[in-house]
Design a protein around this motif. Sequence first.
Motif, PDB file in Angstrom:
ATOM      1  N   THR A 166       7.229  -2.132  -4.722  1.00 36.65           N
ATOM      2  CA  THR A 166       6.578  -3.404  -5.438  1.00 36.65           C
ATOM      3  C   THR A 166       6.001  -2.786  -6.744  1.00 36.65           C
ATOM      4  OG1 THR A 166       4.134  -3.103  -4.338  1.00 36.65           O
ATOM      5  CG2 THR A 166       5.854  -4.763  -3.496  1.00 36.65           C
ATOM      6  N   SER A 167       6.356  -1.606  -7.051  1.00 34.01           N
ATOM      7  CA  SER A 167       6.197  -0.846  -8.113  1.00 34.01           C
ATOM      8  C   SER A 167       7.010   0.067  -8.908  1.00 34.01           C
ATOM      9  CB  SER A 167       4.653  -0.176  -8.000  1.00 34.01           C
ATOM     10  OG  SER A 167       4.553   0.828  -6.848  1.00 34.01           O
ATOM     11  N   ILE A 168       6.768   0.671  -9.771  1.00 30.55           N
ATOM     12  CA  ILE A 168       7.490   1.917 -10.217  1.00 30.55           C
ATOM     13  C   ILE A 168       6.402   3.015 -10.607  1.00 30.55           C
ATOM     14  CG2 ILE A 168       9.434   0.577 -11.284  1.00 30.55           C
ATOM     15  CD1 ILE A 168       8.401   1.170 -13.990  1.00 30.55           C
ATOM     16  N   LEU A 169       6.822   4.238 -10.628  1.00 32.98           N
ATOM     17  CA  LEU A 169       6.165   5.501 -11.023  1.00 32.98           C
ATOM     18  C   LEU A 169       6.546   5.908 -12.358  1.00 32.98           C
ATOM     19  CD1 LEU A 169       6.278   7.480  -7.829  1.00 32.98           C
ATOM     20  CD2 LEU A 169       4.589   5.715  -8.190  1.00 32.98           C
ATOM     21  N   ARG A 170       5.431   6.512 -13.112  1.00 35.10           N
ATOM     22  CA  ARG A 170       5.488   6.974 -14.420  1.00 35.10           C
ATOM     23  C   ARG A 170       5.146   8.364 -14.050  1.00 35.10           C
ATOM     24  NH1 ARG A 170       3.253   4.569 -20.142  1.00 35.10           N
ATOM     25  NH2 ARG A 170       4.252   6.152 -21.505  1.00 35.10           N
ATOM     26  N   VAL A 171       5.883   9.199 -14.365  1.00 34.11           N
ATOM     27  CA  VAL A 171       5.722  10.683 -13.947  1.00 34.11           C
ATOM     28  C   VAL A 171       5.510  11.638 -15.232  1.00 34.11           C
ATOM     29  CG1 VAL A 171       6.502  12.911 -12.645  1.00 34.11           C
ATOM     30  CG2 VAL A 171       6.820  10.547 -11.952  1.00 34.11           C
ATOM     31  N   GLY A 172       4.550  12.174 -15.568  1.00 38.24           N
ATOM     32  CA  GLY A 172       4.376  12.903 -16.945  1.00 38.24           C
ATOM     33  C   GLY A 172       5.170  14.403 -16.878  1.00 38.24           C
ATOM     34  N   LEU A 173       5.877  14.418 -17.971  1.00 40.01           N
ATOM     35  CA  LEU A 173       6.701  15.599 -18.109  1.00 40.01           C
ATOM     36  C   LEU A 173       5.868  16.738 -19.179  1.00 40.01           C
ATOM     37  CD1 LEU A 173       9.990  14.218 -17.833  1.00 40.01           C
ATOM     38  CD2 LEU A 173       8.809  15.403 -15.841  1.00 40.01           C
ATOM     39  N   PRO A 174       5.665  17.767 -18.860  1.00 34.39           N
ATOM     40  CA  PRO A 174       5.366  18.455 -17.443  1.00 34.39           C
ATOM     41  C   PRO A 174       4.434  18.085 -16.968  1.00 34.39           C
ATOM     42  CG  PRO A 174       5.017  20.342 -19.150  1.00 34.39           C
ATOM     43  CD  PRO A 174       5.361  18.896 -19.895  1.00 34.39           C
ATOM     44  N   GLY A 175       4.379  18.833 -15.451  1.00 32.82           N
ATOM     45  CA  GLY A 175       3.013  18.618 -14.788  1.00 32.82           C
ATOM     46  C   GLY A 175       3.020  17.708 -13.542  1.00 32.82           C
ATOM     47  N   ALA A 176       3.844  16.365 -14.023  1.00 29.03           N
ATOM     48  CA  ALA A 176       4.144  15.454 -12.956  1.00 29.03           C
ATOM     49  C   ALA A 176       2.901  14.756 -12.610  1.00 29.03           C
ATOM     50  CB  ALA A 176       4.826  16.024 -11.665  1.00 29.03           C
ATOM     51  N   ALA A 177       2.128  14.554 -13.555  1.00 26.01           N
ATOM     52  CA  ALA A 177       0.712  13.482 -13.237  1.00 26.01           C
ATOM     53  C   ALA A 177       1.637  11.891 -12.847  1.00 26.01           C
ATOM     54  CB  ALA A 177      -0.193  13.363 -14.342  1.00 26.01           C
ATOM     55  N   ILE A 178       1.230  11.438 -11.914  1.00 28.98           N
ATOM     56  CA  ILE A 178       1.798  10.090 -11.652  1.00 28.98           C
ATOM     57  C   ILE A 178       0.771   9.103 -11.774  1.00 28.98           C
ATOM     58  CG2 ILE A 178       2.839   8.832  -9.634  1.00 28.98           C
ATOM     59  CD1 ILE A 178       3.623  11.367  -8.215  1.00 28.98           C
ATOM     60  N   THR A 179       1.254   8.000 -12.612  1.00 33.19           N
ATOM     61  CA  THR A 179       0.760   6.797 -12.623  1.00 33.19           C
ATOM     62  C   THR A 179       1.588   5.598 -12.247  1.00 33.19           C
ATOM     63  OG1 THR A 179      -0.030   7.586 -14.911  1.00 33.19           O
ATOM     64  CG2 THR A 179      -0.054   5.117 -14.506  1.00 33.19           C
ATOM     65  N   THR A 180       1.015   5.017 -11.269  1.00 32.70           N
ATOM     66  CA  THR A 180       1.666   3.708 -10.777  1.00 32.70           C
ATOM     67  C   THR A 180       1.557   2.383 -11.576  1.00 32.70           C
ATOM     68  OG1 THR A 180       1.258   4.646  -8.443  1.00 32.70           O
ATOM     69  CG2 THR A 180       1.817   2.284  -8.524  1.00 32.70           C
ATOM     70  N   ILE A 181       2.711   1.843 -11.757  1.00 31.80           N
ATOM     71  CA  ILE A 181       2.878   0.483 -12.625  1.00 31.80           C
ATOM     72  C   ILE A 181       3.217  -0.452 -11.413  1.00 31.80           C
ATOM     73  CG2 ILE A 181       3.978  -0.590 -14.406  1.00 31.80           C
ATOM     74  CD1 ILE A 181       4.661   2.042 -15.678  1.00 31.80           C
ATOM     75  N   SER A 182       2.283  -1.289 -11.149  1.00 29.79           N
ATOM     76  CA  SER A 182       2.497  -2.188 -10.376  1.00 29.79           C
ATOM     77  C   SER A 182       2.967  -3.570 -10.581  1.00 29.79           C
ATOM     78  CB  SER A 182       0.931  -2.511  -9.627  1.00 29.79           C
ATOM     79  OG  SER A 182       0.439  -1.465  -9.281  1.00 29.79           O
ATOM     80  N   ASN A 183       3.159  -4.562  -9.622  1.00 24.66           N
ATOM     81  CA  ASN A 183       3.669  -5.739  -9.767  1.00 24.66           C
ATOM     82  C   ASN A 183       5.245  -6.003 -10.350  1.00 24.66           C
ATOM     83  OD1 ASN A 183       1.423  -6.756  -8.888  1.00 24.66           O
ATOM     84  ND2 ASN A 183       0.471  -6.582 -10.862  1.00 24.66           N
ATOM     85  N   THR A 184       6.043  -4.948  -9.947  1.00 23.08           N
ATOM     86  CA  THR A 184       7.594  -5.096 -10.664  1.00 23.08           C
ATOM     87  C   THR A 184       8.494  -5.621  -9.483  1.00 23.08           C
ATOM     88  OG1 THR A 184       8.042  -2.808  -9.641  1.00 23.08           O
ATOM     89  CG2 THR A 184       7.291  -2.757 -11.677  1.00 23.08           C
ATOM     90  N   SER A 185       7.880  -6.007  -8.111  1.00 24.57           N
ATOM     91  CA  SER A 185       8.753  -6.307  -7.013  1.00 24.57           C
ATOM     92  C   SER A 185       9.496  -4.904  -6.855  1.00 24.57           C
ATOM     93  CB  SER A 185       9.401  -7.704  -7.128  1.00 24.57           C
ATOM     94  OG  SER A 185      10.293  -7.633  -8.336  1.00 24.57           O
TER      95      SER A 185
END
Length: 297
Positions: A166-185
């Motif tokens: 129900t979300s997608i992930l935004r992954v920072g490059l480099p380092g792979a810090a992850i942000t969740t973007i919700s409500n995408t189904s």
Amino acid sequence: MPPFDVTVGAFAHGVAVVPDGSNALVALSAAPGNVKVVSLSTYRVVATIPVDDYPGEVAVTPDGKRAVVAHQHSVSVLAPASNSLVATVPTPCVGDTLYNIETTPDSTSAITTMLNGGCTKNTLVVISLATNSIASTYPLTPSSAGLGAITPDGASALLDLGVLGTSILRVGLPGAAITTISNTSSSYGIAVVPNGSEALVASGDGDTVKRISLTSSTVTGAVDFASNTDTHNIAVTPDGTRAVVVGSLEVGLLSLAGAGSVVRRWSLGGGASVAITPDGTRALVTHGDKLRVFTLP
């Protein structure tokens, strides 16, 4: 002009266009695997490049010097200028499965996701196109994430979560810090507008195309069009004003002005993947054994 077909061979899947717009590369997902080179001036197959088995998605570097193809257990690196295979990059473990592939804006790397319940677990993988080898890997959570798109500045990868997410992930490059973007189904294909302000998430059968602000990392709206479940089922025109989405039964042209709307539907049995030519005049959709060419009004 109505859409027309170019016969390329059975199981046409991934498609990409070289930066000068001269040729399209179409992966035939079979064993043995092949990439067909289609001239976009004559609409004929002008070359066949043998690659590893079951090629899926295709991406071309912005400088046009390399193309990359994702297979089940490897990545093929091609030289579009000579229509040749340069290298095959194997995955670290038997059983690795690749989901989609993209190239970075500086043309130095390819990025994919490798999913595996055992050896490598689930990772975001950066492949150096200078050495044709894996340069770095980053662990992913949740485990079902697959690569959707790379932002135009190369600072983030956007990952889809399929039917169960129900979300997608935004992954920072480099380092792979992850942000969740919700409500995408649910989420499958992801495309980013050229200025990097917005991403479009194709949510699959019976759902909508979600619009996401990449400034706030939030869903800002939706356009009512049901896509298929391919990882390259959506593409944005070079001027950022429209998008083409492939559904299971039809292909849609979306306007991104205002709240967004569907401005054209082609009911031609849908298809798999889509690419748009650099001049923004044509959309190319793989469908069965065909490359279907749509002139964008």
